[in-house]
Design a protein around this motif. Sequence first.
Motif, short mmCIF file in Angstrom:
data_model
loop_
_atom_site.label_atom_id
_atom_site.label_comp_id
_atom_site.label_asym_id
_atom_site.label_seq_id
_atom_site.Cartn_x
_atom_site.Cartn_y
_atom_site.Cartn_z
N PRO A 90 -57.56 -21.03 -2.01
CA PRO A 90 -57.44 -20.59 -1.02
C PRO A 90 -57.27 -21.20 0.66
O PRO A 90 -58.28 -21.67 0.64
N THR A 91 -56.58 -19.91 1.53
CA THR A 91 -56.62 -20.98 2.13
C THR A 91 -57.66 -20.44 3.66
O THR A 91 -58.30 -19.72 3.61
N ARG A 92 -58.47 -21.41 4.07
CA ARG A 92 -59.71 -20.94 4.99
C ARG A 92 -58.93 -22.25 7.07
O ARG A 92 -59.09 -22.98 7.07
N SER A 125 -52.23 -22.51 -3.92
CA SER A 125 -53.21 -21.87 -2.73
C SER A 125 -52.89 -20.35 -2.79
O SER A 125 -51.32 -19.92 -3.04
N SER A 127 -52.70 -17.32 0.18
CA SER A 127 -52.94 -16.62 1.24
C SER A 127 -52.68 -15.19 1.68
O SER A 127 -52.05 -15.03 1.13
N GLY A 132 -49.96 -17.64 6.89
CA GLY A 132 -51.51 -18.46 7.17
C GLY A 132 -51.74 -19.61 6.36
O GLY A 132 -53.54 -19.90 6.36
N GLN A 134 -50.59 -21.60 4.56
CA GLN A 134 -50.09 -22.12 2.51
C GLN A 134 -50.14 -23.61 3.16
O GLN A 134 -50.78 -25.06 1.84
N THR A 137 -52.62 -25.64 4.19
CA THR A 137 -53.76 -26.01 2.81
C THR A 137 -53.84 -27.27 1.46
O THR A 137 -54.18 -27.86 1.72
N THR A 175 -47.61 -21.07 -3.85
CA THR A 175 -48.90 -20.33 -2.92
C THR A 175 -48.82 -18.75 -3.40
O THR A 175 -47.07 -18.44 -4.63
#
Length: 215
Positions: A90-92, A125, A127, A132, A134, A137, A175
């Motif tokens: 996932p995105t952070r 990924s 998000s 967000g 993606q 990431t 994604t």
Amino acid sequence: MSADTHSSTSPDTTPYVLVLYYSRHGATQTLAEQIVAGIESIPGIQARLRRVPEVSTTCEQTTPEIPDSGAMYATLDDLRQCAGLALGSPTRFGNMAAPLKYFLDSTSELWMNGSLIDKPATAFSASSSLHGGQETTLMTMLVPLLHHGMVYAGVPYSATELLETTQGGTPYGTTHVSGKRGDNDVNDHERRLAVAQGKRIARLALAMQPLRENR
């Protein structure tokens, strides 16, 4: 699903693509499972589904060696012996999640030995929002793979869902957009893109095997 989720070594010599992911709320795991389905639709190759454990700033916290449910935790041998790799997070804040970065930071031994050179890799990924992070990431996951000498493969536009999707899906990797409350299920476009991505990485892993053997 027939992915090997319980043993750390394959029972035979059939090559496998390692599908390695971190998932907090399940969306990235769902994409991973669809990529597994794509891989295992290609004759002559298997999928090995693995995840990474949580990390914590609490030094005393430990994680059991065997998770209570779901895919087993990855080992360096899972990565060393794979014929290809699909990496998911996932995105952070536009970056991969810390648990996956922590695992990749432990792979210096593989880098020093050139264990992953000329193996194909791809990434995926999820998000909560459309913008967000993606794509960035995916790029953060791409960088260490290139340092390992892997050959990165995204999703080509022959997967026409890229032209039709209004949520997830990029040429850099599949994604998913989960929504602000995480209540968006992985939709048909995203599923088909993940399956197509799995098929592609499986075909490339088989095609590139002679190249690795002749190094």
